[in-house]
Write a protein that holds these residues in place. Structure first.
Motif, PDB file in Angstrom:
ATOM      1  N   ALA A 244     -42.125  73.758   0.738  1.00  0.00           N
ATOM      2  CA  ALA A 244     -41.089  73.000   0.035  1.00  0.00           C
ATOM      3  C   ALA A 244     -41.726  72.047  -0.955  1.00  0.00           C
ATOM      4  O   ALA A 244     -42.838  71.578  -0.750  1.00  0.00           O
ATOM      5  N   ASN A 245     -41.019  71.789  -2.043  1.00  0.00           N
ATOM      6  CA  ASN A 245     -41.526  70.816  -3.007  1.00  0.00           C
ATOM      7  C   ASN A 245     -41.572  69.436  -2.360  1.00  0.00           C
ATOM      8  O   ASN A 245     -40.641  69.052  -1.654  1.00  0.00           O
ATOM      9  N   PRO A 246     -42.644  68.699  -2.579  1.00  0.00           N
ATOM     10  CA  PRO A 246     -42.729  67.353  -1.977  1.00  0.00           C
ATOM     11  C   PRO A 246     -41.650  66.451  -2.556  1.00  0.00           C
ATOM     12  O   PRO A 246     -41.270  66.592  -3.719  1.00  0.00           O
ATOM     13  N   PRO A 247     -41.143  65.519  -1.772  1.00  0.00           N
ATOM     14  CA  PRO A 247     -40.084  64.629  -2.250  1.00  0.00           C
ATOM     15  C   PRO A 247     -40.582  63.689  -3.329  1.00  0.00           C
ATOM     16  O   PRO A 247     -41.771  63.364  -3.392  1.00  0.00           O
ATOM     17  N   ASN A 248     -39.675  63.273  -4.201  1.00  0.00           N
ATOM     18  CA  ASN A 248     -39.935  62.246  -5.219  1.00  0.00           C
ATOM     19  C   ASN A 248     -40.932  62.666  -6.293  1.00  0.00           C
ATOM     20  O   ASN A 248     -41.431  61.833  -7.031  1.00  0.00           O
ATOM     21  N   LEU A 249     -41.257  63.942  -6.368  1.00  0.00           N
ATOM     22  CA  LEU A 249     -42.118  64.425  -7.443  1.00  0.00           C
ATOM     23  C   LEU A 249     -41.273  65.136  -8.479  1.00  0.00           C
ATOM     24  O   LEU A 249     -40.713  66.198  -8.217  1.00  0.00           O
ATOM     25  N   GLU A 250     -41.171  64.541  -9.647  1.00  0.00           N
ATOM     26  CA  GLU A 250     -40.374  65.124 -10.707  1.00  0.00           C
ATOM     27  C   GLU A 250     -41.240  66.009 -11.595  1.00  0.00           C
ATOM     28  O   GLU A 250     -42.463  65.893 -11.635  1.00  0.00           O
ATOM     29  N   GLU A 251     -40.581  66.888 -12.327  1.00  0.00           N
ATOM     30  CA  GLU A 251     -41.269  67.765 -13.266  1.00  0.00           C
ATOM     31  C   GLU A 251     -42.069  66.932 -14.274  1.00  0.00           C
ATOM     32  O   GLU A 251     -41.567  65.980 -14.852  1.00  0.00           O
ATOM     33  N   GLY A 252     -43.352  67.293 -14.443  1.00  0.00           N
ATOM     34  CA  GLY A 252     -44.198  66.597 -15.405  1.00  0.00           C
ATOM     35  C   GLY A 252     -44.876  65.355 -14.870  1.00  0.00           C
ATOM     36  O   GLY A 252     -45.612  64.691 -15.606  1.00  0.00           O
ATOM     37  N   THR A 253     -44.648  65.010 -13.587  1.00  0.00           N
ATOM     38  CA  THR A 253     -45.302  63.839 -13.006  1.00  0.00           C
ATOM     39  C   THR A 253     -46.819  63.999 -13.054  1.00  0.00           C
ATOM     40  O   THR A 253     -47.350  65.050 -12.726  1.00  0.00           O
ATOM     41  N   SER A 254     -47.503  62.941 -13.460  1.00  0.00           N
ATOM     42  CA  SER A 254     -48.971  62.974 -13.516  1.00  0.00           C
ATOM     43  C   SER A 254     -49.532  62.672 -12.127  1.00  0.00           C
ATOM     44  O   SER A 254     -49.204  61.653 -11.522  1.00  0.00           O
ATOM     45  N   LEU A 255     -50.361  63.572 -11.620  1.00  0.00           N
ATOM     46  CA  LEU A 255     -50.947  63.409 -10.296  1.00  0.00           C
ATOM     47  C   LEU A 255     -52.462  63.378 -10.388  1.00  0.00           C
ATOM     48  O   LEU A 255     -53.062  64.160 -11.140  1.00  0.00           O
ATOM     49  N   LYS A 256     -53.089  62.498  -9.633  1.00  0.00           N
ATOM     50  CA  LYS A 256     -54.541  62.479  -9.522  1.00  0.00           C
ATOM     51  C   LYS A 256     -54.922  63.106  -8.181  1.00  0.00           C
ATOM     52  O   LYS A 256     -54.478  62.660  -7.130  1.00  0.00           O
ATOM     53  N   VAL A 257     -55.723  64.160  -8.255  1.00  0.00           N
ATOM     54  CA  VAL A 257     -56.153  64.879  -7.061  1.00  0.00           C
ATOM     55  C   VAL A 257     -57.659  64.707  -6.923  1.00  0.00           C
ATOM     56  O   VAL A 257     -58.397  64.871  -7.894  1.00  0.00           O
ATOM     57  N   SER A 258     -58.138  64.366  -5.736  1.00  0.00           N
ATOM     58  CA  SER A 258     -59.572  64.198  -5.527  1.00  0.00           C
ATOM     59  C   SER A 258     -59.933  64.641  -4.118  1.00  0.00           C
ATOM     60  O   SER A 258     -59.089  64.691  -3.222  1.00  0.00           O
ATOM     61  N   GLY A 259     -61.202  64.959  -3.934  1.00  0.00           N
ATOM     62  CA  GLY A 259     -61.633  65.373  -2.609  1.00  0.00           C
ATOM     63  C   GLY A 259     -63.023  65.951  -2.606  1.00  0.00           C
ATOM     64  O   GLY A 259     -63.800  65.764  -3.545  1.00  0.00           O
TER      65      GLY A 259
END
Length: 376
Positions: free
Chosen positions: A19-34
């Motif tokens: 399922a799509n995560p809540p509160n994430l709108e189309e075009g939201t900028s996300l920082k992914v790290s790991g």
């Protein structure tokens, strides 16, 4: 092959069930790290491919990555890929930082149903060339880094964010490079080193083996090499030929390994060493190129160069890394007003190497030796 199809179907079902995560709108900028590690050894995996939609990055020598993406509701998974390992699919959420990703080596040995020789595979690479690579001009966003170091110390470090005009393989135009943001740091007097003129430029790096007219995989060059198929391995659920090659005539100029997708006949990765006979400077040179597939076309993703020479009994290493983080198809050649020439030295001296320097640009995290040099 039936087994591969079943695995692919199960993977698609798993992805579709997320399922799509809540509160994430189309075009939201996300920082992914790991960090990416090998499950069997618990060691970090350097240069693993981090892919989201048509954007991508790679891990550093410690297996670490940081990645800025624009979220699309139809794409909820981050993929981590490495030759010889099962692909990991990571669902995106509100917090995507400090991820720990474990890749599992593909232990199953593959057997070919149809016996194909290495020479036949290379001929297929050329026959399929016009349908495997980009049809249109591209504007690439990329990160570039170069370092000069010894076994103990980092001598020089420079980084840059580039825009690259990348013409289609059918064009006679040459790539054009524009530096958007750069920085450098020297830790020694470079003029005391016996070294060739190294200006830090990505022009040669962006022209991969699939594009160069003098490439060792071109039809007219194949007879100068001996190609040996070492078997099959895996990449992202695909069967991949591993082919070693050696010089056969004096017109050959390198040796190495090529990884070729058995279905599309596209080059996925190359590792090759130029022949160093006839020169007295370089002791070791290695090129690595890696490609990624987007909508049935293969695009250059990462290029790295390593050159080593002897400085008064101590090995000095020059390393350069180019990673294409994003691209867009363009109809006309862009006006890059500050396009670089081959001899430009374009890095600006920097007093700070904070990661905040890059703002929203995608970059590769510095390794431990580089951080230590900056700390000193």
């Amino acid at each position: 092959m039936k087994r591969l199809v079943l695995i692919s179907v199960l993977l698609l079902i798993a992805i579709g069930s997320q399922a799509n995560p809540p509160n994430l709108e189309e075009g939201t900028s996300l920082k992914v790290s790991g960090k990416v590690i090998d499950q069997s050894t618990n060691e970090p995996l350097a240069f693993a491919n981090i892919i989201y939609n048509h954007t991508g990055t790679t891990t550093n020598l410690q297996g670490e990555f940081v990645f800025q993406i624009n979220y699309h509701r139809t794409e909820n998974m981050l993929f981590i890929k490495f030759i010889g390992y099962e692909t990991a699919a990571i669902p995106l959420g509100i917090d995507n930082t400090n991820l720990s990703v474990t890749l599992t080596p593909k232990a199953e040995m593959l057997e070919e149903v149809v016996v194909v020789t290495a020479d036949q595979v290379l001929k297929d690479v050329n026959n399929y060339h016009q349908i495997n690579y980009e049809y249109s001009d591209q504007l690439l966003s990329s990160y570039y880094k170069e370092t000069l170091s010894t076994s103990k110390d980092c001598i020089y470090l420079a980084e840059g964010i580039f825009d690259i005009y990348y013409p289609t393989i059918y064009s006679k135009e040459k790539p054009t490079i524009h530096a958007r943001k750069t920085r450098k740091k020297t830790f020694a007097l470079l003029d005391t080193l016996e070294m060739p003129l190294i200006n830090g430029h990505a022009t040669d790096m962006i022209d991969g083996i699939t594009r160069r007219t003098d490439s060792f995989i071109k039809k007219e060059k194949l007879d100068h090499y001996t190609f040996t198929k070492k078997g099959l391995t895996w990449y992202d659920g695909r069967e991949v030929f591993q082919i070693n090659f050696e010089p056969k005539t004096k017109k050959a100029d390198c040796r190495g390994i090529i990884y070729i997708d058995s279905e599309s006949k596209a080059v996925i990765r190359t590792e090759y060493q130029p022949i160093l006979e006839g020169q007295n400077f370089w002791k070791k040179v290695k090129w690595t190129e890696e490609y990624k597939e987007v909508n049935n076309s293969w695009y250059i993703h990462r290029v790295s160069y390593l050159g080593e020479w002897d400085q008064h009994g101590e090995a000095v290493t020059f390393e350069a890394l180019l990673v294409v983080t994003d691209f867009e198809t363009i109809a006309t050649k862009p006006e890059l007003t500050e396009a670089l020439t081959k001899n430009d030295i374009f890095f600006h001296q920097a007093s700070s190497f904070s990661e905040n320097f890059w703002e929203d640009f995608n970059y590769i995290k510095l390794n431990e030796k580089e951080k230590l040099a900056l700390g000193n």
